[in-house]
Design a protein around this motif. Structure first.
Motif, short mmCIF file in Angstrom:
data_model
loop_
_atom_site.label_atom_id
_atom_site.label_comp_id
_atom_site.label_asym_id
_atom_site.label_seq_id
_atom_site.Cartn_x
_atom_site.Cartn_y
_atom_site.Cartn_z
N SER A 27 0.99 -1.16 0.03
CA SER A 27 0.09 0.05 0.07
C SER A 27 0.89 1.37 -0.08
N LEU A 28 2.13 1.13 0.24
CA LEU A 28 3.06 2.18 0.24
C LEU A 28 2.97 3.01 -1.01
N LEU A 29 3.26 2.12 -2.16
CA LEU A 29 3.22 2.99 -3.34
C LEU A 29 1.81 3.75 -3.62
N ALA A 30 0.73 2.75 -3.51
CA ALA A 30 -0.85 3.28 -3.80
C ALA A 30 -0.95 4.59 -3.15
N PHE A 31 -0.61 4.57 -1.66
CA PHE A 31 -1.09 5.73 -0.89
C PHE A 31 0.02 7.15 -1.33
N SER A 32 1.21 6.68 -1.45
CA SER A 32 1.99 7.99 -1.59
C SER A 32 1.88 8.37 -3.04
N ILE A 33 1.44 7.83 -4.12
CA ILE A 33 1.35 8.29 -5.37
C ILE A 33 -0.20 9.05 -5.52
N THR A 34 -1.07 8.43 -4.65
CA THR A 34 -2.37 9.23 -4.52
C THR A 34 -2.22 10.52 -3.89
N CYS A 35 -1.15 10.27 -2.78
CA CYS A 35 -1.23 11.64 -2.28
C CYS A 35 -0.69 12.64 -3.06
N ALA A 36 0.53 12.25 -3.81
CA ALA A 36 0.97 13.23 -4.67
C ALA A 36 0.00 13.89 -5.78
N GLN A 37 -0.83 12.85 -6.17
CA GLN A 37 -1.78 13.00 -7.34
C GLN A 37 -2.75 14.29 -6.74
N ASN A 50 10.15 7.99 -5.49
CA ASN A 50 9.95 6.71 -4.74
C ASN A 50 11.25 6.11 -4.62
N LEU A 51 11.81 6.04 -3.07
CA LEU A 51 12.92 5.37 -2.93
C LEU A 51 12.82 4.18 -2.06
N SER A 52 12.05 3.30 -2.86
CA SER A 52 11.68 1.86 -2.30
C SER A 52 12.24 0.92 -3.09
N GLU A 53 12.80 -0.11 -2.30
CA GLU A 53 13.29 -1.37 -3.32
C GLU A 53 12.21 -2.08 -4.02
N CYS A 54 12.43 -2.01 -5.48
CA CYS A 54 11.47 -2.90 -6.33
C CYS A 54 10.17 -2.57 -5.82
N CYS A 55 9.58 -1.26 -6.04
CA CYS A 55 8.41 -0.98 -5.59
C CYS A 55 7.23 -1.32 -6.70
N GLY A 56 7.65 -1.76 -7.79
CA GLY A 56 6.48 -2.17 -8.82
C GLY A 56 5.97 -0.93 -9.66
N VAL A 100 6.63 14.88 -2.56
CA VAL A 100 6.05 13.72 -1.60
C VAL A 100 7.47 12.65 -2.13
N VAL A 101 7.87 11.98 -0.76
CA VAL A 101 8.83 11.07 -0.97
C VAL A 101 8.36 9.69 -0.05
N ALA A 102 8.26 8.56 -0.95
CA ALA A 102 8.01 7.41 -0.57
C ALA A 102 9.05 6.62 -0.17
N LEU A 103 9.36 6.37 1.13
CA LEU A 103 10.63 5.85 1.64
C LEU A 103 10.62 4.49 2.38
N GLY A 104 10.60 3.41 1.48
CA GLY A 104 10.61 1.94 1.82
C GLY A 104 11.52 1.40 2.53
N SER A 105 12.92 1.98 2.43
CA SER A 105 14.06 1.29 3.25
C SER A 105 14.81 2.43 3.39
#
Length: 310
Positions: free
Chosen positions: A115-125, A137-143, A218-223
């Motif tokens: 849900s990190l990708l979905a929540f963060s990109i929606t926040c940005a949009q 998006n600074l997450s490993e293999c976030c898809g 907006v920065v998604a920090l997964g790791s």
């Protein structure tokens, strides 16, 4: 050319304007700051006027160079390549600018939640509805590439090379457009995230701060990566997506301790948010609109509109 002009103007907003010139003689009435984009024949005639302005040639040839761009490409890719060449020719990127007032939002999670990708990109949009937004998006293999069926082009790997160079940093060639926000594609090789040093992270933050077109980042920090504490310290708000259950609770407590350690004495609110369940059967750009207008979008808006006490 009409479609390209419309696309450029949608990207420029009120900052600049692109016009279609049907007669090359109109180039005699050009103003400072103008650049010419057109076919080989058109540009050749414009150059005969001797105005000395930057020119980008839309070529039939697949091979490209400092002034030629293959014309049969998506508008977003043409925009990236043309603007990169324009800045190189006109020296726009070399003009120093002061840091602008930006709001940075860092979003992370207590476990490897999809849900990190979905929540963060929606926040940005959602934020992109009102102002310019850059999404990182600074997450490993976030898809991200697979979920939205994006074309692979320049990504954070290329940005890392630029950040490691001496002198001025220009990330414009790495920045792409996704609906209402700009973004830099996550790296195809996640090891790049751990090869970035604190100096490169600092240069990335400072470079983005100088981009006046972005009111939010907006920065998604997964790791964690070397220098990730700088993102937390730059943020105005930090969202921590929380999963359910005992294991998630344990992970969340450790994340909170780590974030507080990074912040030191800085009083930046860390808001815990119940991670939404995201069910997707098929990828595509339609997901962005569905998330933005559905329950996830309403949850994001409620979080953004909520007043927080430090």
């Amino acid at each position: 050319m009409q479609k390209l002009a419309l696309y450029f103007n949608s990207r420029f907003g009120d900052d600049a304007r692109i016009e279609i010139v049907k007669n090359w003689r109109e180039s005699l009435m050009s103003e400072t700051g103008t650049a010419w984009i057109g076919s080989e024949d058109f540009i050749g005639r414009v150059r005969c006027t001797g105005d000395g302005l930057p020119c980008v040639i839309l070529s039939e040839d697949v091979s490209e160079d400092a002034s030629h761009v293959f014309r049969y490409q998506p508008c977003e890719r043409l925009y990236q390549k043309i603007m990169f060449r324009y800045r190189q020719m006109h020296g726009v990127s070399s003009v120093p600018v002061e840091d602008t007032k930006q709001t940075w939002i860092v979003i992370t999670a207590d476990t490897a939640l999809s849900s990190l990708l979905a929540f963060s990109i929606t926040c940005a949009q959602v934020l992109g509805e009102r102002t310019g937004v850059l999404y990182l998006n600074l997450s490993e293999c976030c898809g991200m590439e697979e979920v939205f069926l994006l074309e692979r082009g320049m990504d954070l790997t290329d940005a890392a090379v630029e950040l490691q160079k001496e002198g001025e940093v220009c990330l414009d060639a790495c920045i792409r457009r996704l609906e209402q926000v700009d973004y830099i594609m996550p790296p195809v090789n996640p090891m790049i995230l751990h090869e970035l040093r604190e100096r490169e992270i600092q240069r990335l933050i400072q470079t983005v701060k100088q981009k006046r077109e972005y009111g939010f980042v907006v920065v998604a920090l997964g790791s964690t990566c070397c220098g990730c504490d700088l993102f937390f310290r730059t943020a105005s708000r930090i969202f921590l997506l929380a999963g359910q259950g005992y294991l998630s609770s344990c992970g969340r407590k450790e994340w909170m301790r780590f974030i507080r350690l990074c912040l030191g004495k800085l009083e930046i609110p860390v808001e815990q948010i119940c991670a939404p369940q995201i069910l997707v059967e098929q990828g595509g750009l339609h997901l962005i609109r569905e998330w933005q207008e559905g329950d996830l979008g309403r949850a994001v808006r409620a979080c953004l509109d909520r007043e927080v006490d430090i």
